[in-house]
Structures are given as C-alpha cells and as structure tokens.
Scaffold this motif. Structure first.
Motif, short mmCIF file in Angstrom:
data_model
loop_
_atom_site.label_atom_id
_atom_site.label_comp_id
_atom_site.label_asym_id
_atom_site.label_seq_id
_atom_site.Cartn_x
_atom_site.Cartn_y
_atom_site.Cartn_z
N THR A 152 0.83 -1.20 0.00
CA THR A 152 0.00 0.00 0.00
C THR A 152 0.87 1.25 0.00
OG1 THR A 152 -0.14 0.02 2.42
CG2 THR A 152 -1.84 -1.21 1.23
N THR A 153 0.26 2.37 -0.42
CA THR A 153 0.98 3.64 -0.49
C THR A 153 0.74 4.52 0.73
OG1 THR A 153 -0.85 4.78 -1.60
CG2 THR A 153 0.76 3.60 -3.00
N ARG A 155 -2.08 6.05 0.95
CA ARG A 155 -3.17 6.90 0.49
C ARG A 155 -4.43 6.05 0.27
NH1 ARG A 155 1.30 8.58 -2.71
NH2 ARG A 155 0.55 7.30 -4.44
N VAL A 156 -5.56 6.73 0.08
CA VAL A 156 -6.80 6.03 -0.21
C VAL A 156 -7.30 6.43 -1.58
CG1 VAL A 156 -7.46 5.82 2.22
CG2 VAL A 156 -8.19 7.82 0.93
N THR A 157 -8.06 5.55 -2.19
CA THR A 157 -8.63 5.82 -3.50
C THR A 157 -9.92 6.63 -3.35
OG1 THR A 157 -10.02 3.83 -3.51
CG2 THR A 157 -7.73 3.59 -4.26
N GLU A 163 -4.92 2.59 -1.31
CA GLU A 163 -4.30 2.50 -2.63
C GLU A 163 -3.24 1.41 -2.61
OE1 GLU A 163 -2.87 5.80 -5.77
OE2 GLU A 163 -1.63 5.69 -3.96
#
Length: 223
Positions: A152-153, A155-157, A163
């Motif tokens: 995962t990064t 961040r969220v999508t 993400e």
C-alpha cells in the motif's frame, strides 16, 4: 506444518458465499483457500462451517486474510470497527465463536511450496527465509502486514479503499507461480495473471465472491 499434497484446488476469496464454496469443496483434491472466508456475502457462518469440515477431514486449509484477521481480533475482544465485521459478529452463532477464533488464529499467513507460493495479499522476499509468524497480540509486523494487506501507499482511492501497488510481483523468483486473493484485478470474470520482471508470476483469484461477483478456483499439480 506438513508439506502440501501434490494435487490441489486453490480457491479465491469466499466472503461468505457458502453455496459456491461448498461446490468448490466437492473434489478429491486438497483445498487451499486463499483467505477472506468472512464478511460481505450472505452466509459467513456457512462458509466457515465448510472450511472447518475440510480441516477436520484433513482435506483442506485456509490462509489468513485481512478480513479473517479482523474477525479474530474482534472475537478476542479487540476494538475493531467497520460494517463488515459488525454484521459478521451479529450473524455468527455463540456456539461457533470460540472455535472460529481458535481456527483463524492458527491459519498460516503464507505457504512456500515447490514452484509455488500461496498468500492472501502480497509477497515480500523475506518470506522465503522464514515461516509465517504466529497470530500477533497487537499490530502485525511488516511481513505479516504485507501478507494480509498487500503493498500500500498510505493513500486512499476515491472509493475510500487503501491505494495498492503490485510492484511486489516483480520480486517473485523465476519459475515460481504465486497464488493470491485480496485484490480483485480481473476485468473478465476470470483469474488475473501478471508476470513479474524476475521471471515469476502472480495469479489473482479474487473475482468478487460475496460482493456481486463469483467464486473462482484453479486445480494445480505441484511438482
């Protein structure tokens, strides 16, 4: 853990689709279910019952998925949140709770086999040199987190989901096929296959069971 039998049926994320899982279990092959037995679908208790029967009969096992991990934490009294686990807890009979916690807590996070790797979320080369860790008392360590959640990064999508990256596929050793779930990457209803730069490949078997799609599985023979 004993070595896997050579003739396997690898089953993707079930997410409470007990009817489809019962059909997948109708085989002489040994079942390797890739995790996320629970949440989302119509019958999590039934899906768990199918898996427990396979384990009791010596005909299958399942890997620890992030949804299974969350349910086990809730069952042992940890504070966890989310509509999926709340619904599952409401549906799970009191008579199944202790056994569900016990069995999920014993599920391996990954399996390394001849020419194959089985995992729920994502791979890291460090997994090749050590067995999966025991169920943790708190937050998962880095390797277990990779196994459960993939890469995962932070961040969220736009859909509010973490993400996720697939760069880890490039680390799969040459000649190795990795079977995983977690990410529904398929665009045609069939398992998605991605080749890595090192010469390995990943087969993503989550095709949306319990979430508006269907359950997928593959029959494979280990060397």
């Amino acid at each position: 853990m004993k070595p896997l039998p050579p003739c396997l049926r690898v089953v993707g994320d079930v997410h409470g689709d007990s009817r489809a899982f019962a059909i997948a279990a109708e085989t002489d092959r040994f079942i390797v279910q890739l995790g996320d037995l629970v949440d989302d679908g119509p019958d999590t208790p039934g899906a768990l019952a199918v898996m427990f029967r396979l384990i009791d009969e010596g005909r299958g096992l399942f890997l620890l998925g992030n949804h299974d991990f969350k349910l086990a934490r809730a069952l042992r009294g940890d504070k966890v949140h989310g509509p999926g686990v709340a619904r599952t807890l409401a549906e799970l009979p009191a008579s199944m709770r202790a056994h569900t916690l016990e069995v999920i807590s014993q599920a391996p996070a990954w399996i390394i086999a001849p020419a194959a790797i089985f995992i729920h979320g994502g791979f890291h080369p460090g997994m090749l040199g050590q067995p999966p860790p025991p169920f943790p008392p708190g937050r998962p360590g880095p390797l277990l987190a990779r196994a459960l959640y993939g890469q995962t990064t932070g961040r969220v999508t736009g859909a509010g989901k973490p993400e996720r990256l697939l760069r880890w596929v490039d680390d799969i050793p040459p000649g190795i096929t990795l079977y995983c779930g977690h990410d529904q990457r398929s665009t045609d209803g069939r398992p998605y296959i991605r080749a890595g730069r090192a010469g390995g490949r990943a087969v993503f078997l989550d095709t949306g069971a319990g979430k508006g799609g269907h359950l997928s599985w593959m029959d494979i023979d280990l060397p």
